[in-house]
Design an enzyme around this catalytic site. Structure first.
Site, PDB file in Angstrom:
ATOM      1  N   THR A   1       0.723  -1.145  -0.008  1.00 59.73           N
ATOM      2  CA  THR A   1      -0.216  -0.032   0.069  1.00 59.73           C
ATOM      3  C   THR A   1       0.663   1.327  -0.039  1.00 59.73           C
ATOM      4  O   THR A   1       1.387   1.636  -1.002  1.00 59.73           O
ATOM      5  CB  THR A   1      -0.751   0.061   1.175  1.00 59.73           C
ATOM      6  OG1 THR A   1      -0.228  -0.326   2.271  1.00 59.73           O
ATOM      7  CG2 THR A   1      -1.901  -1.093   1.245  1.00 59.73           C
TER       8      THR A   1
ATOM      9  N   LYS B   1       4.084  -6.881   3.829  1.00 61.20           N
ATOM     10  CA  LYS B   1       3.899  -5.666   3.373  1.00 61.20           C
ATOM     11  C   LYS B   1       3.528  -4.869   4.850  1.00 61.20           C
ATOM     12  O   LYS B   1       3.062  -5.261   5.820  1.00 61.20           O
ATOM     13  CB  LYS B   1       2.749  -5.371   2.704  1.00 61.20           C
ATOM     14  CG  LYS B   1       1.364  -5.688   3.060  1.00 61.20           C
ATOM     15  CD  LYS B   1       0.669  -4.953   3.814  1.00 61.20           C
ATOM     16  CE  LYS B   1       0.420  -3.360   3.224  1.00 61.20           C
ATOM     17  NZ  LYS B   1      -0.300  -2.537   4.276  1.00 61.20           N
TER      18      LYS B   1
ATOM     19  N   THR C   1      -0.859  -2.854  10.777  1.00 53.02           N
ATOM     20  CA  THR C   1      -1.251  -2.985   9.376  1.00 53.02           C
ATOM     21  C   THR C   1      -0.113  -3.554   8.455  1.00 53.02           C
ATOM     22  O   THR C   1       0.749  -3.028   7.876  1.00 53.02           O
ATOM     23  CB  THR C   1      -1.488  -1.530   8.653  1.00 53.02           C
ATOM     24  OG1 THR C   1      -2.548  -1.012   9.372  1.00 53.02           O
ATOM     25  CG2 THR C   1      -1.995  -1.841   7.212  1.00 53.02           C
TER      26      THR C   1
ATOM     27  N   GLU D   1       6.453   4.651   7.514  1.00 55.34           N
ATOM     28  CA  GLU D   1       6.019   5.842   6.576  1.00 55.34           C
ATOM     29  C   GLU D   1       6.742   7.143   7.180  1.00 55.34           C
ATOM     30  O   GLU D   1       6.791   7.701   8.214  1.00 55.34           O
ATOM     31  CB  GLU D   1       4.490   6.069   6.800  1.00 55.34           C
ATOM     32  CG  GLU D   1       3.668   4.902   6.144  1.00 55.34           C
ATOM     33  CD  GLU D   1       2.275   5.284   6.378  1.00 55.34           C
ATOM     34  OE1 GLU D   1       1.433   4.355   5.797  1.00 55.34           O
ATOM     35  OE2 GLU D   1       1.891   5.822   7.241  1.00 55.34           O
TER      36      GLU D   1
ATOM     37  N   ASN E   1      -0.048  10.512   6.004  1.00 59.57           N
ATOM     38  CA  ASN E   1      -1.480  10.027   6.702  1.00 59.57           C
ATOM     39  C   ASN E   1      -2.517  11.127   6.618  1.00 59.57           C
ATOM     40  O   ASN E   1      -3.687  10.907   6.827  1.00 59.57           O
ATOM     41  CB  ASN E   1      -1.128   9.694   8.098  1.00 59.57           C
ATOM     42  CG  ASN E   1      -0.277   8.073   8.081  1.00 59.57           C
ATOM     43  OD1 ASN E   1      -1.066   7.234   7.815  1.00 59.57           O
ATOM     44  ND2 ASN E   1       0.938   8.133   8.290  1.00 59.57           N
TER      45      ASN E   1
ATOM     46  N   SER F   1      -7.462  10.520   0.238  1.00 56.55           N
ATOM     47  CA  SER F   1      -7.631  11.422  -0.984  1.00 56.55           C
ATOM     48  C   SER F   1      -6.375  11.278  -1.857  1.00 56.55           C
ATOM     49  O   SER F   1      -6.528  11.777  -3.133  1.00 56.55           O
ATOM     50  CB  SER F   1      -7.770  12.746  -0.497  1.00 56.55           C
ATOM     51  OG  SER F   1      -6.830  13.246   0.360  1.00 56.55           O
TER      52      SER F   1
END
Length: 408
Positions: A154, A180, A191, A277, A403, A408
């Site tokens: 992702t 992942k 996640t 991230e 995040n 969007s």
């Protein structure tokens, strides 16, 4: 044991594929991992009370089914918080995959995983077409494994694969894996999805126990941002096609196999943190001298999940008080007056606290050490022989940006 190429297809009899089905824009988003022979299997799942439909499906299979044929995975949509429709869509994914593999298989022979945005129904027309196409692309070899590893990502910036082989008597046994994960990563899993394949001969109950033990020291010792997801899953498939001696705890080859098995999971867990991230630094926290292993692991996890500690590392600031503070609220018992803390990297090492007393240190040297991409924290609490290691990353502006507009 040594590493080899091939990811989830390194073990004999495993095929994989990964395609862009249209769930995501212009990116691969659907993967299959399938064995030529039925597999014993094991699973470990999120501790979040809110569980995605695929997690509930897989938990049921782990509890009730003896063998499975393969796994179907989609990215871009978590199929979480989607109610009865989500459960129906999960079963449909399993049924379609089973049908694509052959009429002799039922939906209970297929594990399902999803990852992505929460609360949005799966686009089942797209998924249905995609599964058929993905099944036609199933192949052996490292290229097929890499396509599958790419399709499960992702916000990951790179795909995560590993494979090893280990001698079990006169037979070479292979263990391969892909994972992942980048955000929503926290002890007790997050996640993250991890898929392990092996051609070892091992009973389901033994494999489940082994996975449970391994998770404690690998995926449960990483943290990126303190969030535990609705979808995190680790699945292991063993098809026995190496025809090695059956592996049992205490058996002559058990230690060799478990060492290789643990290595694969730990490698993937650390790779997830390296891809945190917005992360700029990989942080390893080693706690030694604790009363026992559980205490040491609790202390180490508390440090890597502290946002203040993460922020200090982002600024390459030797703010050791934040580390001691995080240890103090961990819930583990220790004497702060006995703690010795130090930092280390490729640029050197530096003691900042010795047996509870602060040490006057060279701030320039500390900055030089902490500016490195990989940094270690050593904490000795001086109370016993327990040790534990946790892995985390810094907290950057980029994490907020990623995040802030994830949907969007």
């Amino acid at each position: 044991m040594h590493t080899i190429e091939g990811g989830v297809t390194a073990a004999k009899g495993f095929l994989a594929s990964g395609i862009a089905s249209g769930i995501k824009k212009r990116k691969k988003d659907l993967a299959l991992v399938v064995s030529l022979q039925e597999c014993t299997f094991a699973g470990s799942f999120t501790t979040n009370l809110v569980k995605a439909a695929p997690v509930l499906w897989d938990q049921k299979l782990v509890a009730e089914s003896k063998t499975v044929k393969g796994i179907v995975i989609n990215s871009g949509n978590a199929n979480a918080c989607t109610g009865k429709q989500g459960m129906e869509d999960t079963k449909t994914m399993a049924s379609l995959t089973a049908l694509a593999l052959g009429k002799s298989f039922g939906s209970e022979s297929i594990l399902v995983c999803s990852t992505g945005v929460i609360g949005v129904p799966l686009p089942m027309d797209t998924v249905t077409k995609g599964i058929g196409l993905c099944a036609k692309e199933l192949k052996e070899g490292k290229e097929a494994a890499s396509l599958a590893a790419e399709a499960i990502c992702t916000t990951d910036t790179f795909s995560k694969e590993i494979a090893v082989e280990v001698a079990i008597g006169d037979t070479m046994v292979h263990i391969g894996g892909m994972a992942k994960g980048s955000g929503m990563i926290h002890p007790n899993m997050a996640t993250m999805l991890s898929f392990i394949t092996t051609d070892a001969v091992i009973e389901k109950s033994v494999l489940q126990q082994l996975l449970g033990n391994t998770v404690v020291d690998s995926y449960n010792m990483i943290s990126v941002d303190g969030d535990t997801s609705t979808n995190d899953t680790v699945l292991v498939l063993a098809n026995g096609m190496s025809q090695c001696p059956s592996l049992v705890p205490g058996g002559p080859y058990w230690d060799d196999f478990t060492q290789a098995f643990d290595y694969v999971h730990t490698y993937l867990a650390k790779a997830i943190v390296r891809d945190g991230e917005g992360a700029g630094k990989f942080i390893e926290v080693q706690v030694n001298g604790a009363r026992d292993k559980k205490t040491a692991q609790t202390l180490a996890r508390s440090v890597v999940k502290s946002n203040l500690v993460k922020a200090a590392f982002f600024g390459s600031d030797a703010n050791w008080g934040r580390i001691l503070c995080a240890m103090g609220y961990s819930g583990a018992s220790f004497d702060p007056a006995c703690v010795t803390l130090s930092f280390a990297s490729a640029k050197g090492s530096l003691v900042v606290v010795k047996e509870g007393q602060p040490i006057v240190f060279d701030e320039k040297l500390a900055k030089t050490i902490l500016l490195e991409k990989e940094v270690q924290v050593f904490a000795n609490v001086g109370e016993g022989s327990g040790s534990g290691t946790a892995w985390g990353c810094d907290l950057s502006y980029e994490y907020v940006r990623i995040n802030g507009d994830y949907r969007s």
